[in-house]
Enzyme design. Sequence first.
Site, PDB file in Angstrom:
ATOM      1  N   GLY A  16       0.847  -1.193   0.000  1.00  0.00           N
ATOM      2  CA  GLY A  16       0.000   0.000   0.000  1.00  0.00           C
ATOM      3  C   GLY A  16       0.879   1.239   0.000  1.00  0.00           C
ATOM      4  N   SER A  18      -0.211   4.415  -1.063  1.00  0.00           N
ATOM      5  CA  SER A  18      -0.618   5.468  -1.996  1.00  0.00           C
ATOM      6  C   SER A  18      -1.288   6.634  -1.294  1.00  0.00           C
ATOM      7  CB  SER A  18      -1.586   4.907  -3.053  1.00  0.00           C
ATOM      8  OG  SER A  18      -0.967   3.937  -3.845  1.00  0.00           O
ATOM      9  N   ILE A  21      -2.393   6.508   6.143  1.00  0.00           N
ATOM     10  CA  ILE A  21      -1.368   6.211   7.138  1.00  0.00           C
ATOM     11  C   ILE A  21      -0.083   5.722   6.478  1.00  0.00           C
ATOM     12  CG2 ILE A  21      -0.756   4.683   9.052  1.00  0.00           C
ATOM     13  CD1 ILE A  21      -3.703   4.787   9.926  1.00  0.00           C
ATOM     14  N   LYS A  41      -1.690  -1.095  -5.839  1.00  0.00           N
ATOM     15  CA  LYS A  41      -2.469  -1.397  -7.048  1.00  0.00           C
ATOM     16  C   LYS A  41      -2.950  -0.142  -7.763  1.00  0.00           C
ATOM     17  CE  LYS A  41      -5.612  -3.902  -5.069  1.00  0.00           C
ATOM     18  NZ  LYS A  41      -6.820  -4.739  -4.946  1.00  0.00           N
ATOM     19  N   ASP A  73       0.007  -6.495  -6.716  1.00  0.00           N
ATOM     20  CA  ASP A  73      -1.034  -6.958  -5.793  1.00  0.00           C
ATOM     21  C   ASP A  73      -0.405  -7.963  -4.841  1.00  0.00           C
ATOM     22  OD1 ASP A  73      -3.272  -8.210  -4.600  1.00  0.00           O
ATOM     23  OD2 ASP A  73      -4.515  -7.818  -6.361  1.00  0.00           O
ATOM     24  N   TYR A 171     -13.987  -9.351   9.233  1.00  0.00           N
ATOM     25  CA  TYR A 171     -12.919  -8.357   9.335  1.00  0.00           C
ATOM     26  C   TYR A 171     -12.041  -8.627  10.552  1.00  0.00           C
ATOM     27  CZ  TYR A 171     -10.606  -3.796   9.620  1.00  0.00           C
ATOM     28  OH  TYR A 171      -9.668  -2.793   9.682  1.00  0.00           O
ATOM     29  N   LYS A 175      -7.953  -9.085  10.551  1.00  0.00           N
ATOM     30  CA  LYS A 175      -7.024  -8.204  11.256  1.00  0.00           C
ATOM     31  C   LYS A 175      -6.266  -8.942  12.358  1.00  0.00           C
ATOM     32  CE  LYS A 175      -6.269  -4.584  10.419  1.00  0.00           C
ATOM     33  NZ  LYS A 175      -5.386  -3.965   9.388  1.00  0.00           N
TER      34      LYS A 175
END
Length: 282
Positions: A16, A18, A21, A41, A73, A171, A175
């Site tokens: 990630g 982009s 955080i 991505k 990915d 979820y 996590k």
Amino acid sequence: MTETKPLAGRTMIMSGGSRGIGLAIARRAAADGANITLIAKTAVPHPKLPGTIHTAAAELERAGGRVLSFVGDIRFDDQVEAAVRQTVDRFGGIDIVVNNASAIDLSPTAELTMKKYDLMQDINCRGAYLLARTCLPALRKSAAAHRNPHILTLSPPINLNPRWAGAHLGYTIAKYGMSLTTLGLAHELRPDGIAVNSLWPRTTIASAAVENVLGGHETLTRSRTPEICADAAYAILTSPASDTTGNFFLDEQVLTTVGTTDFDPYRVAPDGDLQLDLFLDA
């Protein structure tokens, strides 16, 4: 590595990044002169999400970093392996792994499709495990060279209060899978001198996820900015790996430990009650 810029010349690979955080953490490292690989991505603008991997890379380079943008990915082994290989080829190794990428869907069990369940498992739990595992040879070389290697995962402390599993089981499983990766790798890699920790915000953070999933504008005004996580991550990643491993840190806790007493500059809005983040009991 210098006293004033401890991440100078260090190499970070992040899933990630982009936006939100992840970008804030990378920007904090870039200000020291770190090398940064982003695996993301978003190569073209998204209608609901700000930024792309290319805008993020440009921002990090302006901040002082050297950046490798890898459009990929983390669900796919070959793409993660290619990103790690290219990082080592370009920067000479890997010192820091940040598992930042995450998918979120808070639907209850009957409403959560198995496609979405699989997506969260693949990105969150499996993705964190895969990226860390693929980087192990480089991290062990970093440890042997006394370059203070760290793995940092954006995942919560494991809270067995059943309210969290009962509210959004899919979820929560995804996590907590990330957090179990921290718990297990910290124990496994301690003899190698590789630090493994998790970081989680005490309050909601102003991000696309909060705006789109967790309550919109009202929740944003009760949130803190991503910079509080970035400053906490920086404190963790610049601490001695031998002394700082196996922890489930909260951002506020970390910054209090290093002497921060005023958290108001991190507020999105100057007044009002802050909203406690998910998985934390008051």
